[in-house]
Write an enzyme that holds these catalytic residues in place. Structure first.
Site, PDB file in Angstrom:
ATOM      1  N   GLU A 102       0.830  -1.209   0.000  1.00 41.43           N
ATOM      2  CA  GLU A 102       0.000   0.000   0.000  1.00 41.43           C
ATOM      3  C   GLU A 102       0.865   1.261   0.000  1.00 41.43           C
ATOM      4  O   GLU A 102       0.520   2.268  -0.621  1.00 41.43           O
ATOM      5  CB  GLU A 102      -0.925   0.002   1.222  1.00 41.43           C
ATOM      6  CG  GLU A 102      -2.016  -1.059   1.158  1.00 41.43           C
ATOM      7  CD  GLU A 102      -2.890  -0.931  -0.090  1.00 41.43           C
ATOM      8  OE1 GLU A 102      -3.230   0.228  -0.472  1.00 41.43           O
ATOM      9  OE2 GLU A 102      -3.200  -1.969  -0.697  1.00 41.43           O
ATOM     10  N   SER A 162      19.079  -8.238  -8.888  1.00 40.16           N
ATOM     11  CA  SER A 162      17.971  -8.455  -9.813  1.00 40.16           C
ATOM     12  C   SER A 162      18.230  -9.510 -10.889  1.00 40.16           C
ATOM     13  O   SER A 162      17.303 -10.238 -11.264  1.00 40.16           O
ATOM     14  CB  SER A 162      17.584  -7.128 -10.481  1.00 40.16           C
ATOM     15  OG  SER A 162      17.017  -6.257  -9.527  1.00 40.16           O
ATOM     16  N   HIS A 171       3.279 -10.392  -9.611  1.00 40.28           N
ATOM     17  CA  HIS A 171       4.721 -10.637  -9.566  1.00 40.28           C
ATOM     18  C   HIS A 171       5.424  -9.528  -8.783  1.00 40.28           C
ATOM     19  O   HIS A 171       6.304  -9.784  -7.972  1.00 40.28           O
ATOM     20  CB  HIS A 171       5.301 -10.714 -10.978  1.00 40.28           C
ATOM     21  CG  HIS A 171       6.788 -10.840 -10.996  1.00 40.28           C
ATOM     22  ND1 HIS A 171       7.443 -12.002 -10.672  1.00 40.28           N
ATOM     23  CD2 HIS A 171       7.759  -9.925 -11.261  1.00 40.28           C
ATOM     24  CE1 HIS A 171       8.748 -11.814 -10.748  1.00 40.28           C
ATOM     25  NE2 HIS A 171       8.967 -10.565 -11.105  1.00 40.28           N
ATOM     26  N   SER A 172       5.021  -8.304  -9.019  1.00 42.23           N
ATOM     27  CA  SER A 172       5.537  -7.142  -8.287  1.00 42.23           C
ATOM     28  C   SER A 172       4.540  -6.014  -8.454  1.00 42.23           C
ATOM     29  O   SER A 172       3.481  -6.189  -9.073  1.00 42.23           O
ATOM     30  CB  SER A 172       6.915  -6.728  -8.832  1.00 42.23           C
ATOM     31  OG  SER A 172       6.774  -6.143 -10.121  1.00 42.23           O
TER      32      SER A 172
END
Length: 487
Positions: A164, A250, A379-380
């Protein structure tokens, strides 16, 4: 990896001169493992272990035979030989090929692309959280079980609030572990602090288990001065030297060959520890997955490769990614012992990782674990998973196969948890996390100079030029840059 004889430079020079005149070809070295002596076959003399430790590597221009002795697992070697040996005792019916005897056959038969039945999935708790009768599992104490559940709830709340916060524009990126909470936390519970973790990016539960605080999570996501990465990494790219948790990067699957190498170093140092490297099903399509597994198998490194098969590599379904029976069968191709486990069953994950760790350390071998689970969240924050999968599929896994609810039923049914404790925990975690976010948000950002430190002892001219150019740009366009960053 190798032991070299170290002798004086004058002796080295004389030795090379003699060998250049005599020629290196044909000289060989024999290692007598039982006596610990090395023999030059054309020299006739033994070299003791003591002298062997004092050899330097020689870079010769002529053909050279180097003496290399690998650390070996006797048990693994015997099992490997047994597996590769021919069932026939008749030498005429087999060939003694490197790696073991291979039997001949007059029948032309291709190995099937897959077995008729899929590899079964190990689990201990059923979907309702009840213990399956006559199951084989590692006993879990009340203290460990309560901590596992408390951490699962904490991770669940942390994901919701940080997600959020990203939607509110307070942090730039976030990635949740929704639906996969049991994997990182239950696996962490089965390890020790000495075991080294190389994560992918959906393993904050491991750090949580090891004592990484909510404030430390918040500081990293907000990239302030308290962030160990000095604000140079994306949110959720956690790392902690204190907790033996390598910083998340990443690029996919790069951590697997690294894990094999680190595990081999533990083996060389005779450490009673292992390496655990996590990866998703999508990462198994990377070349580094295969390189890492093969390297670990050949070097007999104590590493546990833990694959979270959640069905989706971002938007790519597993059916579009490989034709094999998941990931578990890939282990055997490299000579790695493997198991498939229910990733939504915390007790099964805990038991499997406990056994895998023991085998990896005691037998000095790699282990592959495939955990079947489901990514309930996107996923993100850069993804909308409803674009490529059905909503009812997500709802089913979120409600019917929820790992947090499943484990709660178990601890509550055996009297280790109550509704009152549930309410207190959720209220407490939420309060702590909101306070941590407020502190992280108000903490000063690292100065621009930190972008150019910690790589070179003395920064090269090109970095100095880039830093100067950045400062000039910020000065000319101050409104385009955050005001709380020190120039």
């Amino acid at each position: 990896m190798a032991n070299w004889l170290r002798i004086s430079s004058r002796t080295v020079a004389n030795h090379i001169k003699k060998r250049m005149n005599k020629g290196f070809m044909g000289d060989a070295v024999h290692v007598n493992h039982s006596s610990g002596l090395w023999w030059g076959l054309n020299r006739g003399g033994p070299v003791s272990d003591r002298n062997r430790r004092h050899m330097d590597p020689l870079a010769w221009n002529r053909a050279t035979l180097l003496c290399v002795q690998r650390f070996k697992s006797t048990l693994a070697e015997k099992q490997h030989d047994s597996f590769l040996s021919s069932d026939s005792d008749d030498d005429n019916q087999s060939v003694d090929f490197p790696g073991g005897k291979v039997s001949y056959t007059s029948e032309m038969s291709f190995i099937s692309e897959s077995s008729q039945t899929r590899v079964p999935c190990y689990r201990v708790l059923d979907d309702d959280g009840d213990l399956i009768s006559d199951c084989d599992f590692q006993q879990v104490s009340k203290e460990v079980a309560v901590k596992i559940y408390s951490n699962m709830v904490t991770l669940q709340i942390m994901d919701n609030i940080f997600y959020e916060a990203q939607r509110q524009g307070r942090i730039s990126f976030y990635l949740t572990s929704a639906g996969e909470e049991a994997i990182s936390i239950a696996s962490a519970a089965a390890l020790t602090e000495q075991d080294i973790i190389l994560p992918q990016y959906r393993e904050p539960g491991v750090l949580l288990w090891r004592g990484f605080t909510l404030q430390e999570f918040a500081d990293q996501c907000f990239g302030n001065k308290a962030d160990y990465g000095k604000g140079r990494q994306m949110p959720i790219h956690y790392g902690s030297k204190k907790h033996n948790f390598f910083t998340i990067s990443s690029p996919i699957a790069t951590q697997l060959p690294q894990a094999a190498g680190i595990a081999y170093s533990l083996k060389m140092d005779n450490k009673k520890a292992c390496v655990v490297s996590y990866i998703g099903d999508g990462g198994t399509s990377e070349g580094d997955f295969h390189a890492g597994l093969n390297f670990a198998a050949v070097m007999e490194a104590p590493v546990v490769f833990f694959c979270r098969n959640n069905g989706w590599a971002i938007s790519t379904n597993v059916s579009e990614q490989f034709r094999s029976d998941g990931i578990v069968v890939k282990g055997r191709a490299y000579g790695i012992r493997s198991i498939r486990v229910d990733g939504n069953d915390a007790v099964a994950v805990y038991s499997a990782v406990s056994a895998a760790r023991e085998m990896a350390i005691n037998e000095q071998r790699p282990i592959l674990i495939e955990a079947l689970t489901y990514r309930v969240g996107h996923h993100s924050t850069s993804d909308d998973s409803t674009k490529y999968r059905q909503l009812d599929e997500i709802v089913y896994w979120k409600k019917a196969r929820n790992p947090v609810n499943r484990f709660r039923n178990w601890v509550q049914n055996i009297g280790w948890w109550s509704e009152q404790e549930e309410t207190q925990l959720r209220n407490s975690v939420r309060k702590q996390l909101l306070e941590a976010i407020q502190v992280a948000e108000k903490t000063e950002k690292p100065p621009l100079s930190e972008l150019f430190t910690d790589v070179y002892d003395h920064p090269p001219s090109n970095l100095e030029e880039q830093e100067k150019h950045l400062r000039e740009t910020v000065t000319r366009h101050p409104k385009d840059y955050p005001s709380d960053i020190s120039v």
